[in-house]
Design an enzyme around this catalytic site. Structure first.
Site, PDB file in Angstrom:
ATOM      1  N   CYS A  43       4.452 -48.993   3.194  1.00  0.00           N
ATOM      2  CA  CYS A  43       4.329 -50.201   2.329  1.00  0.00           C
ATOM      3  C   CYS A  43       3.552 -51.360   2.256  1.00  0.00           C
ATOM      4  O   CYS A  43       2.770 -51.663   1.384  1.00  0.00           O
ATOM      5  CB  CYS A  43       5.683 -50.445   1.880  1.00  0.00           C
ATOM      6  SG  CYS A  43       6.635 -51.233   3.248  1.00  0.00           S
TER       7      CYS A  43
ATOM      8  N   ASP B  55       5.298 -53.188  -6.738  1.00  0.00           N
ATOM      9  CA  ASP B  55       5.944 -52.502  -5.708  1.00  0.00           C
ATOM     10  C   ASP B  55       5.494 -51.119  -5.157  1.00  0.00           C
ATOM     11  O   ASP B  55       5.226 -50.254  -6.091  1.00  0.00           O
ATOM     12  CB  ASP B  55       7.245 -52.264  -6.163  1.00  0.00           C
ATOM     13  CG  ASP B  55       8.504 -51.903  -5.307  1.00  0.00           C
ATOM     14  OD1 ASP B  55       8.019 -51.260  -4.151  1.00  0.00           O
ATOM     15  OD2 ASP B  55       9.661 -52.009  -5.396  1.00  0.00           O
TER      16      ASP B  55
ATOM     17  N   HIS C   7       6.749 -48.728  -3.441  1.00  0.00           N
ATOM     18  CA  HIS C   7       7.685 -47.939  -2.797  1.00  0.00           C
ATOM     19  C   HIS C   7       8.227 -46.781  -4.104  1.00  0.00           C
ATOM     20  O   HIS C   7       9.109 -46.682  -4.568  1.00  0.00           O
ATOM     21  CB  HIS C   7       9.088 -48.762  -2.710  1.00  0.00           C
ATOM     22  CG  HIS C   7       8.777 -49.676  -1.651  1.00  0.00           C
ATOM     23  ND1 HIS C   7       8.765 -50.886  -1.956  1.00  0.00           N
ATOM     24  CD2 HIS C   7       9.202 -49.437  -0.256  1.00  0.00           C
ATOM     25  CE1 HIS C   7       8.488 -51.675  -0.661  1.00  0.00           C
ATOM     26  NE2 HIS C   7       8.718 -50.744   0.285  1.00  0.00           N
TER      27      HIS C   7
END
Length: 399
Positions: A77, A279, A281
């Site tokens: 990430c 993000d 993820h």
């Protein structure tokens, strides 16, 4: 390892399930140096956010190093966040900050070329493969989570091999940005000139180019400025909040990397005391370029409202890294003025220092140059690490 990765691959996040819409408010929203008014035109804000390149976990790419993982789910990430920050710098470099992406709209060749730099292939200069393997030289095993400082050092090394973008990457040391060193690096002559770096930026013509003592013309190399920030020890110190928010207002802003341990985000702006972020993820399948060089880019743009979190919820155990892009020297001079006016003069406790001269107690500053390496992929990374080790040994012997 594979079982862990497969578990993460199955935890696909669908953004629309839990994202709140932006509230109706008179407060401005700042996104990477641009001001938006929600009560006037929310669609412009969402269009601005969706134009940022969005890099997420991927699966089913070629194994890293030939035998390593074929997905970065669960560990990549922060690398993806570093890719997003760098991609924003390249967009500003070639397309300009005001460039907008629209679904199914034909894009210029520069856009596809930027995107190809980040595809999950070992021969792409900023791929997950190159970043993971370059991280080995920073003490990180392939498949291990990176902190933002490690990502900054990896990007600094990889940029040396990127002749098309020709970025000068400066990562501040000891919480200090040195103006003299940055100008020396951005105005440094070609590697083959053999002239001293220290005087290169003093011989400029009126056209914004400098002529060094060997008679070779060089220009200002676009600057990617990366500053590790610390906003607290055990919790965020409120005294830093206003200064941190000012960073997102600057026209040179590339946002910030940070988040929580093993959980990285790319912060691109703020609304009130909430940070706005992309993000990484979400696990998506590997995408390659087409035969004509274009890339199916639908999965590289977040087409939902972005995430928000309260600034005080940041975890100071994960250092923040702020990024700025200065295409021309005047952009850097303007950034220095903004820092002095909006951050340093307003603060008793400072997020970072900005000084004119190289501190005398520091080792001499030598602008980095590309090692003479002809290999690619994993061999390039291995050879590069050896050359960096040789450079460090040479510097020690020279002192």
């Amino acid at each position: 390892m594979e079982s862990v990765l497969s578990r993460y691959e199955n935890q696909i996040t669908i953004l629309s399930e839990y994202l709140e819409e932006f509230p109706d408010t008179d407060e401005p929203v700042w996104i990477l140096g641009r001001r938006h008014q929600l009560n006037e035109d929310k669609s412009k804000l969402l269009l601005d956010v969706s134009a940022r390149l969005w890099f997420t976990y991927r699966r089913k790419f070629s194994p890293i190093g030939g035998t390593g993982p074929s997905s970065d789910a669960g560990w990549g990430c922060m690398l993806r966040c570093g890719q997003m920050m760098l991609a924003q710098a390249l967009i500003c470099r070639h397309l300009g900050r005001d460039w907008q992406w629209e679904k199914h709209k034909e894009q210029p060749e520069e856009y596809h070329r930027i995107l190809r730099c980040f595809l999950d292939r070992k021969d792409c200069c900023y791929s997950i493969h190159q970043m993971a393997q370059m991280g080995v030289g920073e003490g990180k095993s392939i498949g291990e989570w990176f902190g933002p400082n490690t990502v900054a050092q990896v990007l600094k090394k990889l940029a040396l091999f990127d002749e098309w973008n020709s970025l000068a990457v400066y990562v501040s040391m000891d919480n200090t940005v040195v103006i003299e060193d940055i100008k020396k690096m951005c105005w440094s002559p070609p590697q083959s000139s053999g002239t001293a770096h220290s005087s290169a930026h003093l011989h400029r013509s009126a056209l914004g180019r400098n002529r060094n003592t060997a008679g070779l013309c060089t220009g200002w190399k676009p600057l990617l400025l990366i500053i590790p920030l610390r906003l607290g020890i055990n919790h965020i110190n409120p005294v830093y909040i206003d200064a941190f928010k000012e960073c997102f207002k600057m026209p040179q802003s590339l946002g910030a990397l940070g988040g929580k341990p093993n959980n990285a985000y790319y912060f691109i702006g703020f609304l009130g005391n909430e940070l706005i972020y992309l993000d990484p993820h979400t696990t998506q399948s590997f995408v390659d370029s087409e035969e004509n060089g274009t890339v199916d880019d639908q999965s590289f743009h977040c087409q939902q409202a972005p995430h928000r979190m309260k600034i005080m919820n940041l975890d100071p155990s994960v250092a923040l890294v702020g990024g700025f892009f200065c295409k021309e020297e005047c952009d850097f001079d303007n950034w220095c003025s903004l820092v002095q006016k909006e951050i340093l003069k307003q603060q008793s406790l400072r997020m970072f220092e900005l000084v004119q001269k190289h501190p005398p107690h520091w080792p001499p500053f030598i602008p980095p140059t590309k090692p003479e390496v002809t290999t690619t992929g994993a061999e390039l990374i291995e050879s590069t690490d050896k050359l960096f080790e040789l450079e460090e040994e040479f510097e020690i012997l020279s002192v």
